[in-house]
Design a protein around this motif. Sequence first.
Motif, mmCIF file in Angstrom:
data_model
loop_
_atom_site.group_PDB
_atom_site.id
_atom_site.type_symbol
_atom_site.label_atom_id
_atom_site.label_comp_id
_atom_site.label_asym_id
_atom_site.label_seq_id
_atom_site.Cartn_x
_atom_site.Cartn_y
_atom_site.Cartn_z
ATOM 1 N N ASP B 129 0.960 -1.242 -0.024
ATOM 2 C CA ASP B 129 -0.177 -0.011 -0.010
ATOM 3 C C ASP B 129 0.857 1.301 -0.090
ATOM 4 O O ASP B 129 2.005 1.272 -0.050
ATOM 5 N N ALA B 130 0.400 2.422 0.136
ATOM 6 C CA ALA B 130 0.937 3.754 -0.223
ATOM 7 C C ALA B 130 1.862 3.863 0.897
ATOM 8 O O ALA B 130 2.927 4.437 0.937
ATOM 9 N N ASN B 131 1.825 3.097 2.222
ATOM 10 C CA ASN B 131 2.814 3.333 3.239
ATOM 11 C C ASN B 131 3.960 2.103 3.264
ATOM 12 O O ASN B 131 4.592 2.103 4.328
ATOM 13 N N GLY B 132 3.852 1.514 2.329
ATOM 14 C CA GLY B 132 4.814 0.166 2.079
ATOM 15 C C GLY B 132 4.365 -0.910 2.820
ATOM 16 O O GLY B 132 5.186 -1.922 2.892
ATOM 17 N N GLY B 133 3.234 -1.136 3.546
ATOM 18 C CA GLY B 133 2.738 -2.166 3.910
ATOM 19 C C GLY B 133 2.169 -3.115 3.011
ATOM 20 O O GLY B 133 1.635 -2.970 1.998
ATOM 21 N N TYR B 134 2.476 -4.531 3.269
ATOM 22 C CA TYR B 134 2.066 -5.686 2.259
ATOM 23 C C TYR B 134 0.683 -5.966 2.690
ATOM 24 O O TYR B 134 0.255 -6.396 3.555
ATOM 25 N N LEU B 135 -0.205 -5.806 1.266
ATOM 26 C CA LEU B 135 -1.996 -5.801 1.682
ATOM 27 C C LEU B 135 -2.211 -7.128 1.907
ATOM 28 O O LEU B 135 -3.158 -7.308 2.741
ATOM 29 N N PHE B 136 -1.398 -8.248 1.491
ATOM 30 C CA PHE B 136 -1.999 -9.521 1.569
ATOM 31 C C PHE B 136 -1.428 -10.481 2.897
ATOM 32 O O PHE B 136 -1.396 -11.490 2.806
ATOM 33 N N ALA B 137 -0.596 -9.694 3.479
ATOM 34 C CA ALA B 137 0.362 -10.632 4.465
ATOM 35 C C ALA B 137 -0.134 -10.633 5.869
ATOM 36 O O ALA B 137 0.397 -11.150 6.984
ATOM 37 N N GLY B 138 -1.643 -10.284 6.108
ATOM 38 C CA GLY B 138 -2.143 -10.193 7.440
ATOM 39 C C GLY B 138 -1.386 -9.362 8.270
ATOM 40 O O GLY B 138 -1.114 -8.154 7.961
ATOM 41 N N GLN B 139 -1.164 -9.743 9.433
ATOM 42 C CA GLN B 139 -0.563 -8.782 10.385
ATOM 43 C C GLN B 139 1.204 -8.511 10.328
ATOM 44 O O GLN B 139 1.585 -7.773 10.817
ATOM 45 N N ARG B 140 1.583 -9.633 9.624
ATOM 46 C CA ARG B 140 3.014 -9.585 9.351
ATOM 47 C C ARG B 140 3.206 -8.917 8.071
ATOM 48 O O ARG B 140 4.047 -9.184 7.185
ATOM 49 N N ASN B 141 2.739 -7.503 7.910
ATOM 50 C CA ASN B 141 2.775 -6.696 6.934
ATOM 51 C C ASN B 141 4.030 -5.778 6.423
ATOM 52 O O ASN B 141 4.231 -5.061 5.663
ATOM 53 N N ASP B 142 5.182 -6.364 7.305
ATOM 54 C CA ASP B 142 6.562 -5.536 7.228
ATOM 55 C C ASP B 142 7.346 -6.403 6.087
ATOM 56 O O ASP B 142 8.463 -5.975 5.693
ATOM 57 N N LYS B 143 6.867 -7.706 5.766
ATOM 58 C CA LYS B 143 7.624 -8.577 4.772
ATOM 59 C C LYS B 143 6.791 -9.091 3.797
ATOM 60 O O LYS B 143 5.705 -9.362 4.095
ATOM 61 N N PRO B 144 7.328 -9.146 2.613
ATOM 62 C CA PRO B 144 6.719 -9.815 1.534
ATOM 63 C C PRO B 144 6.056 -11.409 1.926
ATOM 64 O O PRO B 144 6.739 -12.100 2.219
ATOM 65 N N PRO B 145 4.597 -11.591 1.632
ATOM 66 C CA PRO B 145 4.107 -12.679 2.245
ATOM 67 C C PRO B 145 4.437 -13.985 1.303
ATOM 68 O O PRO B 145 4.063 -15.118 1.843
ATOM 69 N N PHE B 146 4.737 -13.488 -0.178
ATOM 70 C CA PHE B 146 4.706 -14.955 -0.858
ATOM 71 C C PHE B 146 6.063 -15.101 -1.515
ATOM 72 O O PHE B 146 6.882 -14.211 -1.812
ATOM 73 N N THR B 147 6.557 -16.328 -1.374
ATOM 74 C CA THR B 147 7.693 -16.698 -2.088
ATOM 75 C C THR B 147 7.287 -17.913 -2.861
ATOM 76 O O THR B 147 6.579 -18.909 -2.387
ATOM 77 N N ALA B 148 7.988 -18.057 -4.202
ATOM 78 C CA ALA B 148 7.506 -19.224 -5.028
ATOM 79 C C ALA B 148 8.731 -20.067 -4.834
ATOM 80 O O ALA B 148 9.722 -19.834 -4.763
ATOM 81 N N GLN B 149 8.234 -21.281 -4.326
ATOM 82 C CA GLN B 149 9.390 -22.605 -4.059
ATOM 83 C C GLN B 149 8.925 -23.653 -4.888
ATOM 84 O O GLN B 149 8.208 -24.345 -4.519
ATOM 85 N N GLY B 150 9.796 -23.796 -5.784
ATOM 86 C CA GLY B 150 9.248 -24.963 -6.748
ATOM 87 C C GLY B 150 7.805 -24.966 -7.431
ATOM 88 O O GLY B 150 7.487 -23.775 -7.832
ATOM 89 N N SER B 151 7.015 -25.993 -7.162
ATOM 90 C CA SER B 151 5.675 -25.713 -7.768
ATOM 91 C C SER B 151 4.870 -25.243 -6.496
ATOM 92 O O SER B 151 3.633 -25.211 -6.632
ATOM 93 N N ASN B 152 5.329 -24.702 -5.564
ATOM 94 C CA ASN B 152 4.230 -24.220 -4.399
ATOM 95 C C ASN B 152 4.557 -22.967 -4.060
ATOM 96 O O ASN B 152 5.582 -22.264 -4.517
#
Lengths: 449, 294
Positions: B129-152
Motif C-alpha cells: 500500500d501507499a505506506n509500504g505495508g504488504y496488503l495480503f500479509a495479514g499482520q506480518r505486513n512488514d515483509k512480502p508474504p509470498f515466495t515461490a518455491q518450486g511448484s508451491n
Amino acid sequence: MTSALRAFQRELDVTGHNLANVNTPGYTRQVTDLKSNDPTNIHQGRPIALGSGVSVASVGRIRDMFLEARRNEVGADQGRLSAQSEGLSGVEGIVADPSAPGIDDALTSFFDSFSALSSNPNQLGMRQQALQAGQTLANRIRDTYSQLQSLKESQMGQVGETVARINELGSGIAKLNEEIRQSVNGGGQPNDLLDKRDHALRELSTLADVKTQNLPDGTVSVSLNQLSLVAGADFRAMPTSPVDPIAGTIGVGDAKVDVRNGRLKGQFDALGGINSAQQRLDGLANAIRTGVNEIHELGTNAAGATDLKFFNDANPQTGAKDFDLDVAVKGKPEAIAAGTSGAAGDGDIALALSRLRNQGSAGLGGRTFGNDFADLVTQVGREVKAVDDALDTQNALATQVDTQLQSVSGVSMDEEMANMLRFQRSYQAAAKALSSFDSMFDDLLGMLR
Amino acid sequence: MRISTNHQFDSFSRGITDTQRKLVESQMRATTGKRINRASDDPTGAGSLVRMGAVKQSIGQYVQNGKMAKGVLAATEGALSDVNDLAKEAYQLAVRGASDTVNAASRAAMAAEVVGMQKRLVDLGNTQDANGGYLFAGQRNDKPPFTAQGSNLVYNGDGRTRFAELAADQTVPINTSGTPLMTDLYTRLESLRQALTDGNTEKLSQTSIPEMQKSVDALNLERSVIGTRLNTVADLEVQHLRREDELTGRISDVEEVDMTQAIMDYRLAETAYEAALNVASQGFRLSLMDFIRG
C-alpha cells in the motif's frame, strides 16, 4: 460676654477641624456641646439667678455604635469573600481557561494518536505521533500541577502578610489604648485618638473575626477566638505558623488560634480550593497511569519485549507532580507495544488504548478521564461564581451601611460652611455686645469724672 | 437623610468604577465573540464545551481513519481485480487447451504463458500500500508474504485481520489474507501448466476448467466483500460529517454571543459610563462657598 467669645471661638475651631479632615479616612465629625454656665446668685431682696454665660461642655464625636458594629461584621464577610475570590480566580485561570489548550485537548489527542496507530502500528511516523501525544499529555498535567503549586506558595505569602498586618494593627491599638486611657483618666475626650483606634479596629475586623469590648477605663480589648490580641496596653502577637488552611487555624498546641472570618479565612479557603484542585489532578494522573499501563503491559513490541509500562508508575502512586512517560518508552517510539503479538501489523493494544477514552475508571468513581476533567472545570467555575455572587451581595450591603454611617458621621462641607456662618455671626454679636458694654462703661466712667 | 461630602464623592466614584467594569466586560464579549471567557461565566456550559470538544475532535480522527481505510481497501481491490483478470485468462487458456483443435506446440506455448502468470501472481500477492505495508500479509505486513518455491507458493504472512477504528465502538477490517485465495490459484495454475505440458485434455476439461472457475468465483466474492466495506466506510463518513456539523452548531450555541446583542450591550455600557463621568464632573459645581460673600 467673654465666655461667649471663647465658646464661639471654640466652635469655629471645631468647624475648622472638621473641614480640614473632610478627606481623612475614618474621621468622625465633631460637634461642640455648649451648656450655659451655672448662674450666680445675687441678692436683691430675694435671690435672683443671673446667668453667667456659656461654656463648652464637651466636644464629642457623632457616631452610631450599632452601625459601626454592623459595618465591621459586613467588613469581615467582605474581606473573606474577596480574598477567597482572588485565590480561586487564580485556580480558574490555571485549570479551566476555555481559550487555552488544556488537559482535555491533550487527552483527546492522546487517544486519537493511538486510534491512528492501531491500523498502521509499524509506521514510525505514527509511533512518533503517539509517543509525542503521550509526552504532551504528561507535560501538560505536570505543568498545571506546578502552576497550582506556585499559586499556593504565593497565597501562603499573602497569609504571612495578613498575619503581619493583624499584628501591626494590634500593637498599634494597644499603644492607642494606653494614650486614650491616660487622657480619659485626666478627664479628657481624645476624639482624634478615638477615631484612629476605630479606624484600626475597622481594618482589623476585615482581616479576621475579632471581637471587641469597650472597657470603662476607655480601652478596648480585642480578641480573636482563643487569642487575646489586645488587653489594655498589652499586645500578644498572633503566631505566624504553622498554617492549617483546612482546619482554619494558625499555630499549634496552646498557641493555636481559630480563624473563622475575614481576609485570613478567605485566604485559607482559597488554599483549600487550590489543594482540592491539586488532589483532583493527582487522581486523574493516577487513573490515567493505571488505565493505560494495564492495557499497554499486555502488549509486545517489535523487539519482543512485553509487560512494559507507558506512563511512569510506582507503588504507592505519586500523582501529578512527576507524571511522565516510563523510561521504557520515553524517547523510543519503536518501544511502544501496539499489539499483543508484536507482529508489525498488530494494533489491537493501540485500539484498546483508543477505546479507553469511553471507559469508566474505578479510581474516578466510574467517570471517564475526559468527563472527570470536564467535571473539574465545572466545579471550579461554580465555586468562583458562588463566591463572586456572594461578594457582590456583601459589597451592596456594605455600601448600604456605609451610606448610613456617612450620613451620621461624615463631614458635609456645606453644613460646616453654614455652621461657620452661624458661629461667625454669633461671635460678631457677642463682640458687638461686648463693645456696647464697653462703650456704656466708658459713658459711666465719663459721668464719674 | 443627611448627605456627607464623602458620601457624594463615594457615590460618584462608585458610579464610575461600576460602569467602567461593565464596559470592559461587554467589550470583552464583543471582541472575543464568546460569552464564556472564564469557566465561572457559565460553569455548566464550560463543562459541556469540554465534553463536546472532545467528541468533535474524536470524530475528526475517525474520519481520517476512514480515509486511510479507503486507501488500503481501494489498493486491495485494485490488486484483486488484476488477479481476477489473471484467473480469467487462465480459465480461457484451460478452455482452449482442452479443445481438440489445439496441437502440442500450442499447448507448450500456453504452458509457458502460465509460468508467466504464476510469476505475476506472486508479484500481485506482494503488492504494497501507499505506506509500504504488504496488503495480503495479514499482520506480518512488514515483509512480502509470498515466495515461490518450486511448484508451491509459500505464504509467510499470518492471515490475521487488520482493522481501522471508524467510530466509538466500530471497526472495519481493511485487509484480505493472501491465503487460501492466492495459494489455491497458484496451485491450480501449476496443475494447469502440468496438464498443458502433458497434453492431458481430459484433466484440462475435468479438473482445470472447473478449478479456474472456482478461483474466479472466489475472487469475485472477495471483491464484493471489499465493495461492501468501502460502502460502510463511505456511510460512516457521511454520518460523521453530519454529526460534526451538529456538534459545531451546539458548541457555538453554548459558547458564542449573539453578536448583535453584544454590540448593543457594549453601546449601552459605553453610554452609561459616559453618563457617570458627566454626572461626576457636574456634581461639584455648586457649593455654599460660591455664595458666601467676602
